[in-house]
Design an enzyme around this catalytic site. Sequence first.
Site, PDB file in Angstrom:
ATOM      1  N   HIS A 191      11.669 -41.599  -3.245  1.00  0.00           N
ATOM      2  CA  HIS A 191      10.860 -41.898  -4.422  1.00  0.00           C
ATOM      3  C   HIS A 191      10.000 -43.150  -4.174  1.00  0.00           C
ATOM      4  CE1 HIS A 191      10.042 -42.327  -8.688  1.00  0.00           C
ATOM      5  NE2 HIS A 191      10.169 -43.611  -8.467  1.00  0.00           N
ATOM      6  N   GLU A 418       7.370 -23.136   3.977  1.00  0.00           N
ATOM      7  CA  GLU A 418       8.293 -24.236   3.672  1.00  0.00           C
ATOM      8  C   GLU A 418       9.685 -23.946   4.222  1.00  0.00           C
ATOM      9  OE1 GLU A 418       7.319 -26.051  -0.395  1.00  0.00           O
ATOM     10  OE2 GLU A 418       7.338 -23.910  -0.813  1.00  0.00           O
ATOM     11  N   ASP A 442       9.619 -29.570   2.002  1.00  0.00           N
ATOM     12  CA  ASP A 442      10.699 -28.592   2.044  1.00  0.00           C
ATOM     13  C   ASP A 442      10.960 -28.111   3.460  1.00  0.00           C
ATOM     14  OD1 ASP A 442      11.877 -28.254  -0.529  1.00  0.00           O
ATOM     15  OD2 ASP A 442       9.955 -27.504  -1.218  1.00  0.00           O
ATOM     16  N   CYS A 489       0.207 -29.465   2.989  1.00  0.00           N
ATOM     17  CA  CYS A 489       0.159 -30.081   1.657  1.00  0.00           C
ATOM     18  C   CYS A 489       1.415 -30.876   1.332  1.00  0.00           C
ATOM     19  CB  CYS A 489      -0.105 -29.033   0.582  1.00  0.00           C
ATOM     20  SG  CYS A 489       1.191 -27.795   0.466  1.00  0.00           S
TER      21      CYS A 489
HETATM   22  C1  PEP Z   1       6.444 -29.340   0.038  1.00  0.00           C
HETATM   23  O1  PEP Z   1       7.566 -28.854  -0.066  1.00  0.00           O
HETATM   24  O2  PEP Z   1       6.048 -29.972   1.037  1.00  0.00           O
HETATM   25  C2  PEP Z   1       5.464 -29.196  -1.059  1.00  0.00           C
HETATM   26  C3  PEP Z   1       4.209 -29.573  -0.910  1.00  0.00           C
HETATM   27  O3  PEP Z   1       5.925 -28.722  -2.238  1.00  0.00           O
HETATM   28  P1  PEP Z   1       6.783 -29.622  -3.261  1.00  0.00           P
HETATM   29  O4  PEP Z   1       6.816 -31.034  -2.739  1.00  0.00           O
HETATM   30  O5  PEP Z   1       6.126 -29.486  -4.579  1.00  0.00           O
HETATM   31  O6  PEP Z   1       8.117 -28.940  -3.175  1.00  0.00           O
HETATM   32 MG    MG Z   2       7.962 -27.466  -1.657  1.00  0.00          MG
END
Ligand code: PEP
Ligand code: MG
Length: 559
Positions: A191, A418, A442, A489
């Site tokens: 965090h 992921e 993930d 992302c």
């Molecule tokens: C990820 O898992 O990297 C992702 C972009 O999705 P989130 O962080 O929303 O799970």
């Molecule tokens: Mg994710």
Amino acid sequence: MADDIAAGSELHGTGIGRGIATGPVLRMPDPLPEPEETTSTLTADAEKERARASLAATAAIIRHRGERAGGSAKDVLEAQAFMAEDPTLIDDVGARIDAGKTAERAVYEAFAAFRDLLVSMGGYMGERATDLDDVSQRVVAHLRGVAAPGVPDPDYPFVLVARDLAPADTALLDLDKVLALVTSDGGPTSHTAILAREKSIVAIVGVQDALRLTDGTDVIVDASTGSVSVGPSDADRAAAAAKAEEIKAARSSATGPGALADGTLVPLLANLGSADGAADALAKGAEGVGLFRTEFLFLDSSTAPTVEDQKAQYVRLLQAFAGKKVVVRALDAGADKPLSFLNDAPEENPALGLRGLRALRANEPILRDQLMALAAADAETDAEVWVMAPMVSTVEETRYFTTLARQLGLKTAGVMVEVPSSALLADRILADADFASIGTNDLTQYTLAADRLLGSVASFQDPWHPAVLKLVGEVGKAGKAIGKPVGICGEAAADPLLAVVLVGLGATTLSMSPSALADVRAELARFTLEDAQRFAELALSANSAIEARGAVTAAAAGA
Ligand code: PEP
Ligand code: MG
């Protein structure tokens, strides 16, 4: 006990971003010791009155801090104030005082019991447990008449050193005074790290000996090398000031589209959770949206949103990004982000359960509504809409989602990678999907089997790990072979040097918190595609995340 670290020593951790800052250390006060199990010498009524007054005063102080902070911090703190006013909790405190406890002990025990209850509920409620501990400490401090633990507030700028920070602390950091953050705990996706990135705070997390630093000691915090230099010489200070100036100049000179030094374009996109952040993202140079986390719009809804509700939200975002690409992710519910209308059955291991596309498929009418709302919003606006499914683990799921999305009128349908299985079969996944977007948060969690929310395994949650990068490389290769885009992302794209490595592994776009855009843009501009590919090879041949980061950092310094 803190013992002095000799001037001239260096401590190391994981740097977040590229910033550098110099200033005196100020330690976050240690938590208050647990109130003792002594018998009260006051009457039960007098103890209850003390508890009541301190609970009310704490609620008022927290609420006032929230009003001062505004924005999302106000909501977080308002929720904390409510915790101190919760009638069930106040009754529990009263019952414990009736059983002979002091107000301090009764407050401590009642909050702890409430905390255990939240933890047993898991997910979003479980995460609120830390907030409850924070309120409990504040009430006990008020009862004792001592300063509440929390971020110190001196009248000079300082480097904040802490074990880790509670959300309420981070939300309220005074960015004019906190020059840098150094924590002993936490990994790159903690965090604290995410918030530091969001607010562009110079930060190094996971610095083992950080708590041995003493108040007033001058340090240089260099996030680009992950080093904290203790008691720097005048020459060190001058070099740090020059480096800070260089970074500032690079940030302001690197404008326009994201590109490598040889002109290879790497569009830089924003991760957003609502249309509210659109103007800020555009101002920071976002060339589009690479991840719109639609589940963030509905975290508090107990019923599925209507097509009309959703359409209105999507239109707002698409209008803001007219003429640009916007990648919308279908609801990613489950594990750390449960939606009550999609995840109703308790699961032992929710991260391995019915989450993401699996939950949507089990509730297909909700998925259909979402895709129809998005197609309708697309028809009314001028952005280039792409849609993708979260947590896809098989080729069959890819086919299911892309077929349905196209049937419902969406032209470009892809999937998030992921889960390692999707990365390993990326060639087959990309035969159906129009694009892939790698969620490194993930992907790291599942590759290293380390819960992304669990502090005790945070050191495993490092996207620099060669195993994670190897999987990214598989997707990059598959994308190149078949001629389809591969975006990133996850938080990894916001780490400037890692972003270069990801491009070397075949990423064609990078999406991140808008505040990271300037640093990533500046870093890309320093290297050619050939450099990026060389860095990728170096990282892939390392044995660990630390080795990979170290090897690429050294190569980048010499490039
Ligand atoms: C990820 O898992 O990297 C992702 C972009 O999705 P989130 O962080 O929303 O799970
Ligand atoms: Mg994710």
